[in-house]
Design an enzyme around this catalytic site. Sequence first.
Site, PDB file in Angstrom:
ATOM      1  N   GLU A  98      44.458  53.076  44.232  1.00  0.00           N
ATOM      2  CA  GLU A  98      44.030  51.673  44.230  1.00  0.00           C
ATOM      3  C   GLU A  98      45.263  50.784  44.051  1.00  0.00           C
ATOM      4  OE1 GLU A  98      42.279  49.292  45.044  1.00  0.00           O
ATOM      5  OE2 GLU A  98      40.475  49.244  43.799  1.00  0.00           O
ATOM      6  N   ASP A  99      45.171  49.560  44.562  1.00  0.00           N
ATOM      7  CA  ASP A  99      46.296  48.629  44.404  1.00  0.00           C
ATOM      8  C   ASP A  99      46.330  48.042  42.993  1.00  0.00           C
ATOM      9  OD1 ASP A  99      43.942  47.217  44.802  1.00  0.00           O
ATOM     10  OD2 ASP A  99      44.776  45.814  46.270  1.00  0.00           O
ATOM     11  N   ASP A 102      41.728  45.257  37.873  1.00  0.00           N
ATOM     12  CA  ASP A 102      41.731  43.961  37.191  1.00  0.00           C
ATOM     13  C   ASP A 102      40.659  44.004  36.091  1.00  0.00           C
ATOM     14  OD1 ASP A 102      41.688  41.280  36.531  1.00  0.00           O
ATOM     15  OD2 ASP A 102      41.236  40.534  38.517  1.00  0.00           O
ATOM     16  N   PHE A 151      47.242  35.672  39.768  1.00  0.00           N
ATOM     17  CA  PHE A 151      46.824  36.269  41.037  1.00  0.00           C
ATOM     18  C   PHE A 151      48.066  36.751  41.778  1.00  0.00           C
ATOM     19  CE2 PHE A 151      45.300  36.556  45.343  1.00  0.00           C
ATOM     20  CZ  PHE A 151      44.109  37.216  45.139  1.00  0.00           C
ATOM     21  N   ARG A 164      50.159  40.415  52.746  1.00  0.00           N
ATOM     22  CA  ARG A 164      50.148  41.863  52.521  1.00  0.00           C
ATOM     23  C   ARG A 164      51.498  42.480  52.898  1.00  0.00           C
ATOM     24  NH1 ARG A 164      44.819  43.432  51.436  1.00  0.00           N
ATOM     25  NH2 ARG A 164      43.192  42.333  52.570  1.00  0.00           N
TER      26      ARG A 164
HETATM   27  P1  5GP Z   1      38.308  44.425  39.624  1.00  0.00           P
HETATM   28  O1  5GP Z   1      36.947  44.880  40.071  1.00  0.00           O
HETATM   29  O2  5GP Z   1      39.065  45.478  38.859  1.00  0.00           O
HETATM   30  O3  5GP Z   1      38.239  43.130  38.865  1.00  0.00           O
HETATM   31  O4  5GP Z   1      39.120  44.046  40.907  1.00  0.00           O
HETATM   32  C1  5GP Z   1      39.596  44.999  41.748  1.00  0.00           C
HETATM   33  C2  5GP Z   1      39.926  44.416  43.099  1.00  0.00           C
HETATM   34  O5  5GP Z   1      40.089  43.012  43.081  1.00  0.00           O
HETATM   35  C3  5GP Z   1      41.252  44.982  43.563  1.00  0.00           C
HETATM   36  O6  5GP Z   1      41.058  46.144  44.304  1.00  0.00           O
HETATM   37  C4  5GP Z   1      41.796  43.850  44.406  1.00  0.00           C
HETATM   38  O7  5GP Z   1      41.312  43.992  45.715  1.00  0.00           O
HETATM   39  C5  5GP Z   1      41.212  42.609  43.809  1.00  0.00           C
HETATM   40  N1  5GP Z   1      42.164  41.923  42.901  1.00  0.00           N
HETATM   41  C6  5GP Z   1      42.109  41.851  41.551  1.00  0.00           C
HETATM   42  N2  5GP Z   1      43.123  41.133  41.060  1.00  0.00           N
HETATM   43  C7  5GP Z   1      43.870  40.764  42.135  1.00  0.00           C
HETATM   44  C8  5GP Z   1      45.085  40.005  42.282  1.00  0.00           C
HETATM   45  O8  5GP Z   1      45.722  39.512  41.338  1.00  0.00           O
HETATM   46  N3  5GP Z   1      45.533  39.859  43.555  1.00  0.00           N
HETATM   47  C9  5GP Z   1      44.876  40.363  44.635  1.00  0.00           C
HETATM   48  N4  5GP Z   1      45.417  40.152  45.830  1.00  0.00           N
HETATM   49  N5  5GP Z   1      43.743  41.077  44.533  1.00  0.00           N
HETATM   50  C10 5GP Z   1      43.243  41.264  43.292  1.00  0.00           C
END
Ligand code: 5GP
Length: 181
Positions: A98-99, A102, A151, A164
């Site tokens: 995963e990238d 959050d 972000f 990207r």
């Molecule tokens: P979560 O469900 O953990 O809150 O969010 C996961 C997904 O939200 C990540 O796979 C990503 O796609 C997106 N995301 C969360 N924070 C960021 C951020 O700071 N930048 C970007 N580009 N995507 C984010």
Amino acid sequence: MNHDEIEELISADRLEACVEEMGREITRDFADAELHVIGVLKGSFVFMADLLREIDLEASTDFLGLSSYGNSRKSSGVVRMDQDLTMPIEGKDVLIVEDIVDTGLTMSYLLDNLRTRKPASMHVCTLLTKPSNMEADIPIDYQGFEVPDRFVIGYGLDYAEYYRNLPYIGALTSQETADAQ
Ligand code: 5GP
């Protein structure tokens, strides 16, 4: 691309060194496993491509597509599977790539979903975490960098499908200024 509006948080060199180290660890840890690497689209595709080439094992690969954000920068909290895996994972040693984790809600959904498909084991590898936002209790086995509650973009991560292709991780200062007004 106007780099003046982007604050660099993690340089390309630091990313490269981190991915090399993670690849070494995974190579060591999965030496006797049937490694199946699953990239979570779209954000992980750059990290996944670099990480895979640092894993010196016979590994199969697949991708799935999840979205939880739409084009907004705030989590909707709702996870949607846009694209499913192309092959079964039963009996495989799955490594999810995963990238960014959050809130952890996306990974929590994914782990619950994949667990029903009976993999032999499941591990989580994420390039980034935002510890201040974590809501779900996610077991993260490999983690690159912690980032602040901003972000972030670049190295596969987008803002409305742009950025990207940035070779480093940054934050969009112009947007943050706009949000604050
Ligand atoms: P979560 O469900 O953990 O809150 O969010 C996961 C997904 O939200 C990540 O796979 C990503 O796609 C997106 N995301 C969360 N924070 C960021 C951020 O700071 N930048 C970007 N580009 N995507 C984010």
